[in-house]
Design a protein around this motif. Structure first.
Motif, PDB file in Angstrom:
ATOM      1  N   UNK A  78       0.862  -1.190   0.000  1.00 58.34           N
ATOM      2  CA  UNK A  78       0.000   0.000   0.000  1.00 58.34           C
ATOM      3  C   UNK A  78       0.897   1.238   0.000  1.00 58.34           C
ATOM      4  N   UNK A  79       0.896   1.961  -1.112  1.00 58.71           N
ATOM      5  CA  UNK A  79       1.778   3.134  -1.240  1.00 58.71           C
ATOM      6  C   UNK A  79       1.124   4.377  -0.659  1.00 58.71           C
ATOM      7  N   UNK A  80      -0.179   4.517  -0.853  1.00 55.55           N
ATOM      8  CA  UNK A  80      -0.902   5.660  -0.290  1.00 55.55           C
ATOM      9  C   UNK A  80      -2.043   5.124   0.567  1.00 55.55           C
ATOM     10  N   UNK A  81      -2.132   5.674   1.775  1.00 55.26           N
ATOM     11  CA  UNK A  81      -3.090   5.115   2.734  1.00 55.26           C
ATOM     12  C   UNK A  81      -4.002   6.224   3.256  1.00 55.26           C
ATOM     13  N   UNK A  82      -4.769   6.809   2.321  1.00 56.74           N
ATOM     14  CA  UNK A  82      -5.681   7.885   2.711  1.00 56.74           C
ATOM     15  C   UNK A  82      -4.996   9.237   2.751  1.00 56.74           C
ATOM     16  N   UNK A  83      -4.115   9.465   1.802  1.00 58.84           N
ATOM     17  CA  UNK A  83      -3.354  10.728   1.774  1.00 58.84           C
ATOM     18  C   UNK A  83      -4.271  11.921   1.451  1.00 58.84           C
ATOM     19  N   UNK A  84      -4.248  12.899   2.319  1.00 53.93           N
ATOM     20  CA  UNK A  84      -5.028  14.121   2.120  1.00 53.93           C
ATOM     21  C   UNK A  84      -4.082  15.311   2.253  1.00 53.93           C
ATOM     22  N   UNK A  85      -4.142  16.200   1.264  1.00 55.53           N
ATOM     23  CA  UNK A  85      -3.191  17.317   1.262  1.00 55.53           C
ATOM     24  C   UNK A  85      -3.717  18.428   0.363  1.00 55.53           C
ATOM     25  N   UNK A  86      -3.432  19.669   0.724  1.00 53.86           N
ATOM     26  CA  UNK A  86      -3.817  20.801  -0.127  1.00 53.86           C
ATOM     27  C   UNK A  86      -2.604  21.695  -0.324  1.00 53.86           C
ATOM     28  N   UNK A  87      -2.372  22.066  -1.569  1.00 58.02           N
ATOM     29  CA  UNK A  87      -1.229  22.933  -1.898  1.00 58.02           C
ATOM     30  C   UNK A  87      -1.773  24.291  -2.332  1.00 58.02           C
ATOM     31  N   UNK A 132       7.648  18.703  -0.420  1.00 62.30           N
ATOM     32  CA  UNK A 132       6.947  17.451  -0.156  1.00 62.30           C
ATOM     33  C   UNK A 132       8.033  16.447   0.237  1.00 62.30           C
ATOM     34  N   UNK A 133       8.120  16.151   1.536  1.00 61.63           N
ATOM     35  CA  UNK A 133       9.255  15.341   1.989  1.00 61.63           C
ATOM     36  C   UNK A 133       8.797  14.042   2.652  1.00 61.63           C
ATOM     37  N   UNK A 134       9.653  13.076   2.607  1.00 56.65           N
ATOM     38  CA  UNK A 134       9.356  11.775   3.204  1.00 56.65           C
ATOM     39  C   UNK A 134      10.485  10.812   2.903  1.00 56.65           C
ATOM     40  N   UNK A 135      10.502   9.696   3.628  1.00 53.99           N
ATOM     41  CA  UNK A 135      11.531   8.680   3.401  1.00 53.99           C
ATOM     42  C   UNK A 135      11.328   8.023   2.042  1.00 53.99           C
ATOM     43  N   UNK A 136      12.314   7.252   1.597  1.00 54.03           N
ATOM     44  CA  UNK A 136      12.124   6.450   0.386  1.00 54.03           C
ATOM     45  C   UNK A 136      10.946   5.512   0.614  1.00 54.03           C
ATOM     46  N   UNK A 137      10.050   5.428  -0.357  1.00 54.65           N
ATOM     47  CA  UNK A 137       8.909   4.524  -0.234  1.00 54.65           C
ATOM     48  C   UNK A 137       7.759   5.103   0.573  1.00 54.65           C
ATOM     49  N   UNK A 138       7.856   6.387   0.945  1.00 57.55           N
ATOM     50  CA  UNK A 138       6.786   7.001   1.745  1.00 57.55           C
ATOM     51  C   UNK A 138       5.523   7.250   0.921  1.00 57.55           C
ATOM     52  N   UNK A 156       4.953  16.689   5.290  1.00 57.20           N
ATOM     53  CA  UNK A 156       5.794  15.529   5.596  1.00 57.20           C
ATOM     54  C   UNK A 156       4.927  14.282   5.445  1.00 57.20           C
ATOM     55  N   UNK A 157       5.343  13.422   4.552  1.00 58.44           N
ATOM     56  CA  UNK A 157       4.558  12.218   4.272  1.00 58.44           C
ATOM     57  C   UNK A 157       5.287  11.001   4.831  1.00 58.44           C
ATOM     58  N   UNK A 158       4.507  10.096   5.424  1.00 60.27           N
ATOM     59  CA  UNK A 158       5.104   8.881   5.991  1.00 60.27           C
ATOM     60  C   UNK A 158       4.100   7.739   5.856  1.00 60.27           C
ATOM     61  N   UNK A 159       4.562   6.633   5.285  1.00 64.67           N
ATOM     62  CA  UNK A 159       3.722   5.444   5.067  1.00 64.67           C
ATOM     63  C   UNK A 159       2.383   5.794   4.418  1.00 64.67           C
ATOM     64  N   UNK A 160       2.458   6.633   3.374  1.00 68.94           N
ATOM     65  CA  UNK A 160       1.273   6.929   2.576  1.00 68.94           C
ATOM     66  C   UNK A 160       0.300   7.916   3.169  1.00 68.94           C
ATOM     67  N   UNK A 161       0.705   8.585   4.265  1.00 64.69           N
ATOM     68  CA  UNK A 161      -0.179   9.574   4.893  1.00 64.69           C
ATOM     69  C   UNK A 161       0.609  10.848   5.151  1.00 64.69           C
ATOM     70  N   UNK A 162      -0.106  11.983   5.184  1.00 67.42           N
ATOM     71  CA  UNK A 162       0.568  13.220   5.554  1.00 67.42           C
ATOM     72  C   UNK A 162       0.618  13.287   7.082  1.00 67.42           C
ATOM     73  N   UNK A 163       1.844  13.303   7.618  1.00 72.72           N
ATOM     74  CA  UNK A 163       2.007  13.371   9.079  1.00 72.72           C
ATOM     75  C   UNK A 163       1.831  14.794   9.577  1.00 72.72           C
TER      76      UNK A 163
END
Lengths: 260, 222
Positions: free
Chosen positions: A18-27, A35-41, A207-214
């Motif tokens: 699962x690459x994205x797990x309910x990602x919600x974001x507004x730019x 847009x930052x995060x670990x590899x595979x985030x 900051x994105x982590x495990x498919x979600x915006x932290x």
């Protein structure tokens, strides 16, 4: 006005990951957005969905307050992309590539020539403009991708690791250009592993982590936001904050063979 | 798709065809065609010409979305109107086929024991017309069902060449019936027109739709 609105995006690959797990974001429009995060985030997956190269399993994607269907040509005219693995036509010369892309964006030939010359000069590619792209270095490949991404003056530019493999002089020129682009009203979304650059360059960060915006905040207030999120700890830099939020504290990080 | 954009796509598809080192594969095919043309029982000297043409241009028919590596992915990012793009790519295929047919004919027929008669030449044109649009429509379907996005020469090219020969055989059946059995050039022309209409009204929209569907999107990172 929001340039990008992503609502509850879910994407699971065929492998089951699962690459994205309910990602919600507004730019916000006009922002220089990091847009930052670990590899595979999930950063590249998000960008590929924006580019129409992947489809989300569910969730919504809106650009400039308009729902995006992958077949909608309108939004592609508003966007410019530099992907992590640049997709260009390596058998063309740099000049031919910009000519091809510019014509597909409907730019008149004379205007296209003028913009191309300016871009080659700006990106220090004049002497390689007539070489085939497959002879370019990684950095030059990024530069020609950037040129193709901005030749049509898009309202939103999405750059996945644009500074990777680029020399310091060109990187400085590109950073300055990105700031100028946002000053003229366009929006820039940028991913980079160089957190110092993101902190200095961007007006807003997610900051994105495990498919979600932290965490999402303006750069000026991100430390306060993070501190509120984790308790009373303080962070001296974005890197420290990032490491604290995404590191797995339960995981032992050592190499036993180096300790004997 | 506007005229300049249509011209841009057709022109670059043709330029790539002539710059692609893969076309060197045409040389052994032409040599084989020359040998076949010398065989006394071959019938029309155009038989080896068409075998060379359709084997040599197989990838131009059956892999239109990825004529060069990552082309599909790169074009998905651009504001491409896919119906127009498919028409442009198919027009480029027709031009490539005609150019290779002309080039191949000049070389192979030069070595044929007998020059072709006027009737054989007219029949060859009629045959080409009857198989061209069915092969383009079949190629469009193969391009979306079995895309080959990778290298210029692929291991998949071999079975695809066999499939291509089978498709050529099937596409030749109407010509064999309308001309070989019924001796009717009018029916052959009518069939060719119907095939062209099918291509434009069914194959092009279907291919354009598939080019952006999730099952055909390049499988990167998956």
């Amino acid at each position: 006005m929001k340039a990008i609105e992503l609502g509850s995006l879910i994407k699971t690959y065929e492998t089951g990951r699962r690459a994205l797990d309910g990602l919600t974001m507004a730019v916000p429009a006009g922002s220089l957005f990091g847009f930052i995060g670990l590899n595979g985030a999930g950063k590249t997956t998000t960008i590929r969905i924006l580019a129409g190269l992947l489809s989300a399993d569910s969730g919504s994607v809106r650009l400039f307050e308009r729902d995006v269907a992958r077949r909608d040509r309108w939004h592609k005219g508003q966007l410019g992309f530099v992907l992590d693995r640049p997709v260009y036509f390596p058998w063309m010369t740099g000049r031919e590539y910009l000519g091809f892309v510019g014509r597909l964006y409907g730019i008149e030939p004379r205007e296209l020539d003028r913009r191309s010359e300016e871009l080659f000069e700006f990106l220090d590619l004049e002497s390689q403009a007539d070489d085939t792209i497959d002879s370019y270095s990684t950095g030059m490949g990024k530069k020609i991708s950037l040129a193709a991404a901005i030749v049509h003056r898009p309202r939103l530019i999405v750059l996945d690791e644009p500074l990777e493999g680029i020399d310091a002089l060109s990187a400085a020129a590109i950073k300055e250009t990105l700031s100028r682009i946002t000053a003229s009203g366009s929006t820039v979304l940028i991913t980079s592993h160089v957190l110092d650059t993101i902190e200095k360059l961007c007006t807003e960060i997610a900051l994105i982590h495990r498919g979600k915006v932290l965490l999402q905040s303006t750069t000026a207030t991100i430390h306060e936001q993070a501190e509120a999120l984790v308790g009373d700890r303080q962070f001296s830099s974005l890197e420290e904050l990032f490491l604290d939020l995404v590191s797995d504290r339960q995981k032992t990080r050592h190499l036993s063979f180096l300790e004997t | 798709m506007t005229q300049p954009v249509l011209r841009t796509v057709v022109s670059w598809e043709l330029r790539y065809f002539f710059r692609n080192p893969r076309q060197i594969l045409l040389l052994p095919l032409v040599l084989g065609g020359i040998l076949l043309a010398m065989w006394p029982h071959i019938g029309s000297p155009f038989v080896p010409v068409f075998l060379v043409v359709f084997l040599g241009t197989e990838r131009e028919f059956n892999n239109i979305l990825n004529r060069w590596p990552s082309q599909h992915e790169a074009m998905l990012i651009l504001p491409v109107q896919w119906r127009g793009a498919v028409v442009a790519k198919n027009l480029a295929t027709i031009l490539m086929t005609l150019l290779v047919t002309m080039g191949g004919s000049i070389i192979i027929l030069y070595f044929a024991p007998e020059p072709p008669s006027a009737e054989q030449t007219l029949l060859a044109l009629l045959y080409l017309l009857s198989v061209l649009f069915p092969l383009i429509a079949a190629g469009n379907a193969r391009s979306t069902h079995s895309p080959r996005p990778g290298r210029m020469v692929d291991i998949d090219d071999l079975p695809e060449a066999v499939i291509s020969l089978v498709l050529l055989g099937v596409a030749s059946i109407p010509f064999a019936v309308f001309w070989g059995v019924l001796r009717s050039p009018a029916l052959t022309l009518l069939y060719s027109t119907a095939a062209a209409v099918y291509w434009l009204l069914v194959s092009v929209p279907r291919t354009a739709e598939a080019a952006t569907s999730s099952t055909t999107l390049p499988r990167i990172m998956q």
